[in-house]
Enzyme design. Sequence first.
Site, PDB file in Angstrom:
ATOM      1  CD  GLU A 101       8.780   0.098  10.505  1.00 47.21           C
ATOM      2  OE1 GLU A 101       9.733  -0.033   9.728  1.00 47.21           O
ATOM      3  OE2 GLU A 101       7.615  -0.176  10.216  1.00 47.21           O
TER       4      GLU A 101
ATOM      5  CG  ASN B  17      -0.341  -0.023   2.501  1.00 47.67           C
ATOM      6  OD1 ASN B  17       0.718  -0.614   2.678  1.00 47.67           O
ATOM      7  ND2 ASN B  17      -0.939   0.643   3.451  1.00 47.67           N
TER       8      ASN B  17
ATOM      9  N   GLY C  91       2.824  -5.646   7.228  1.00 50.63           N
ATOM     10  CA  GLY C  91       1.807  -6.376   6.473  1.00 50.63           C
ATOM     11  C   GLY C  91       0.661  -6.735   7.383  1.00 50.63           C
ATOM     12  CB  SER C  92      -2.108  -9.043   6.906  1.00 48.82           C
ATOM     13  OG  SER C  92      -1.434 -10.247   6.650  1.00 48.82           O
TER      14      SER C  92
ATOM     15  CB  CYS D 151      -1.709   0.322   8.446  1.00 42.95           C
ATOM     16  SG  CYS D 151      -0.425   1.562   8.327  1.00 42.95           S
TER      17      CYS D 151
ATOM     18  CE  LYS E 160       7.746 -11.155  -0.063  1.00 47.62           C
ATOM     19  NZ  LYS E 160       6.995 -10.791  -1.264  1.00 47.62           N
TER      20      LYS E 160
ATOM     21  N   GLY F 260       2.134 -11.521   9.903  1.00 49.28           N
ATOM     22  CA  GLY F 260       3.063 -11.057  10.937  1.00 49.28           C
ATOM     23  C   GLY F 260       3.157 -12.024  12.095  1.00 49.28           C
TER      24      GLY F 260
ATOM     25  CD  GLU G 259       4.716  -0.736  13.202  1.00 54.96           C
ATOM     26  OE1 GLU G 259       3.477  -0.700  13.319  1.00 54.96           O
ATOM     27  OE2 GLU G 259       5.486  -0.404  14.114  1.00 54.96           O
TER      28      GLU G 259
HETATM   29  P1  NAD Z   1       0.419  -9.393   3.676  1.00 58.77           P
HETATM   30  O1  NAD Z   1       0.616  -9.803   5.084  1.00 58.77           O
HETATM   31  O2  NAD Z   1      -0.444 -10.228   2.823  1.00 58.77           O
HETATM   32  O3  NAD Z   1       1.834  -9.331   2.922  1.00 58.77           O
HETATM   33  C1  NAD Z   1       2.883  -8.505   3.406  1.00 58.77           C
HETATM   34  C2  NAD Z   1       4.191  -9.053   2.881  1.00 58.77           C
HETATM   35  O4  NAD Z   1       4.445 -10.321   3.467  1.00 58.77           O
HETATM   36  C3  NAD Z   1       4.224  -9.268   1.363  1.00 58.77           C
HETATM   37  O5  NAD Z   1       5.475  -8.879   0.859  1.00 58.77           O
HETATM   38  C4  NAD Z   1       4.029 -10.760   1.250  1.00 58.77           C
HETATM   39  O6  NAD Z   1       4.567 -11.307   0.072  1.00 58.77           O
HETATM   40  C5  NAD Z   1       4.791 -11.256   2.463  1.00 58.77           C
HETATM   41  N1  NAD Z   1       4.428 -12.602   2.917  1.00 58.77           N
HETATM   42  C6  NAD Z   1       3.225 -13.197   2.827  1.00 58.77           C
HETATM   43  N2  NAD Z   1       3.287 -14.437   3.348  1.00 58.77           N
HETATM   44  C7  NAD Z   1       4.560 -14.625   3.785  1.00 58.77           C
HETATM   45  C8  NAD Z   1       5.234 -15.697   4.416  1.00 58.77           C
HETATM   46  N3  NAD Z   1       4.628 -16.838   4.708  1.00 58.77           N
HETATM   47  N4  NAD Z   1       6.545 -15.542   4.724  1.00 58.77           N
HETATM   48  C9  NAD Z   1       7.185 -14.376   4.456  1.00 58.77           C
HETATM   49  N5  NAD Z   1       6.585 -13.336   3.836  1.00 58.77           N
HETATM   50  C10 NAD Z   1       5.280 -13.449   3.518  1.00 58.77           C
HETATM   51  O7  NAD Z   1      -0.070  -7.872   3.701  1.00 58.77           O
HETATM   52  P2  NAD Z   1      -0.484  -6.940   2.455  1.00 58.77           P
HETATM   53  O8  NAD Z   1      -1.815  -7.386   1.946  1.00 58.77           O
HETATM   54  O9  NAD Z   1       0.654  -6.816   1.491  1.00 58.77           O
HETATM   55  O10 NAD Z   1      -0.626  -5.515   3.165  1.00 58.77           O
HETATM   56  C11 NAD Z   1      -1.775  -5.101   3.812  1.00 58.77           C
HETATM   57  C12 NAD Z   1      -1.601  -5.163   5.317  1.00 58.77           C
HETATM   58  O11 NAD Z   1      -0.468  -4.379   5.692  1.00 58.77           O
HETATM   59  C13 NAD Z   1      -2.760  -4.580   6.088  1.00 58.77           C
HETATM   60  O12 NAD Z   1      -3.089  -5.420   7.159  1.00 58.77           O
HETATM   61  C14 NAD Z   1      -2.220  -3.264   6.609  1.00 58.77           C
HETATM   62  O13 NAD Z   1      -2.832  -2.778   7.782  1.00 58.77           O
HETATM   63  C15 NAD Z   1      -0.802  -3.597   6.833  1.00 58.77           C
HETATM   64  N6  NAD Z   1       0.022  -2.393   6.894  1.00 58.77           N
HETATM   65  C16 NAD Z   1       0.512  -2.011   8.111  1.00 58.77           C
HETATM   66  C17 NAD Z   1       1.267  -0.864   8.218  1.00 58.77           C
HETATM   67  C18 NAD Z   1       1.833  -0.452   9.532  1.00 58.77           C
HETATM   68  O14 NAD Z   1       2.826   0.244   9.548  1.00 58.77           O
HETATM   69  N7  NAD Z   1       1.231  -0.851  10.650  1.00 58.77           N
HETATM   70  C19 NAD Z   1       1.536  -0.096   7.085  1.00 58.77           C
HETATM   71  C20 NAD Z   1       1.011  -0.504   5.855  1.00 58.77           C
HETATM   72  C21 NAD Z   1       0.258  -1.661   5.780  1.00 58.77           C
END
Ligand code: NAD
Length: 479
Positions: A460, A151, A227-228, A283, A174, A232, A249
């Site tokens: 961060e 995002n 990420g999600s 997020c 990555k 995480g 995060e």
């Molecule tokens: P996601 O968790 O699907 O993916 C995030 C990253 O993790 C991607 O690069 C993905 O390829 C990788 N990934 C997925 N499975 C993995 C695994 N098994 N091992 C290692 N890496 C893996 O999240 P998304 O859909 O890309 O992003 C949206 C999410 O990110 C939302 O929940 C949002 O709230 C969150 N987000 C948080 C912040 C913050 O700072 N708190 C900022 C931006 C987005």
Amino acid sequence: MGEPRFSSYIHGQWVAGAGDHADENPADLDAPVGHYGMLDAATTAQAVDAAADAQHAWGLSTPQRRAEALDAVGTEILARKDELGRLLAREEGKTLPEAIGEAARAGQIFKFFAGEALRIPGEKLASTRPGVEVEITREPVGTVGIIAPWNFPLAIPAWKIAPALAYGNTVVFKPAEIVPGCAWALAEILSRAGLPEGVFNLVLGGGRTVGQAMVEHPRLDALSFTGSVPTGRALLVQAAARALKVQLEMGGKNPLVVLADADMDIAVDCAVNGAYFSTGQRCTASSRLIVEAAVYDAFTERMRARLAALRVGDPLIQGVDIGPVASGQQLDTDLSYIQAGHDDGAELLAGGGRVDGAGNGHFLAPTLFAATPGDRIAREEIFGPVAALLRADDYGHALALANDTEFGLCAGICTTSLKHATHFKRHAQAGMVMVNLPTAGVDPHVPFGGRKASSYGPREQGRHAVEFYTTVKTAYTAA
Ligand code: NAD
């Protein structure tokens, strides 16, 4: 064809990867932004080895050298912010002004950490023992894996890569699968910044292959993930099993409280911006609008009028307020939550479906439901332009609703009462609090992060980034 092909970057070499995956333009599914190849686990492991091999020498490089490299990267990003913003808008779908703003922010972050490389803190204390001196210094944590979401495909990588390099770490980055173009553009700039081979590496590919290969590699010293929550948490378990330093995060379900004494123009602006700009894919998005009963009806009417006037469409078109949802998968998620809103008995106030006539893309109308606190749309992160409106009896009730969530990233309040603003800043259970501002929209030079299920590990950005990207050494010398 004729679109660019985005490659990975390992030990100073561009690596094509396998396959010919389309990098989709979510506003025009007939016109991909480019194509890219994905790495396998073995090639990803080579990237971690390259970073690990380069780390010792880079960690001993002068702060001046690191500062100059980061400054050069920041200067180039800022000079090319319009072009990079255009790529970002086409690939991720946020509007061109938002995308250019993000590119500029990425440049500023590199500049900020160029300065921080010259200000790495340390301490010298008198010992408790006679004839002994004690020094406390910070050293690089080592080889850092960076896993990012889609995002903010320039800003989030910037706020991880820049401090990692500033403090003498090497990086394997990555990006999310759907934004290889922005990652490649950033890597291309870094590849010309005078970094030794292996100091920065880009690995394109899937989470379960490339991401996992990074995390499982024994030479990785630390992992910074955004990420999600489910991803995480799974990574946290793996990191704990091998004592990997980790920073996570994750998601949010951020409340924006609107009190009866609020300036309604400010409150509606904050709600529209916070909940719907960047297609609600932040997020920090204000996905729960908690409104005091005395102004609930007036606020609702003003929101409906504003949402009806918002223009959804191609993010490159001037005057478009909201671009497409970033992917078909995210659109399906958004639509399933809209259905959940109906199923749970929430009342649809605006939007509720795809936008006709906006083009062959993932366009969704900004959607507002009058909900109750137990509804799924009021509890779970949707990550799209869908917000839940909740009625509060008074300030105390509004605060309780705001804190009634597993998340704790950002919380906002619109009020003209100093007493309530002060109380909210103290009692909101969130890492960031906004008063008369949208919950989304933060400065690049101060700490960013949350509590509860939203975050894990050190903050961060800003000077607080030193906590994650360095390890402390205490040295004793007989004087
Ligand atoms: P996601 O968790 O699907 O993916 C995030 C990253 O993790 C991607 O690069 C993905 O390829 C990788 N990934 C997925 N499975 C993995 C695994 N098994 N091992 C290692 N890496 C893996 O999240 P998304 O859909 O890309 O992003 C949206 C999410 O990110 C939302 O929940 C949002 O709230 C969150 N987000 C948080 C912040 C913050 O700072 N708190 C900022 C931006 C987005």
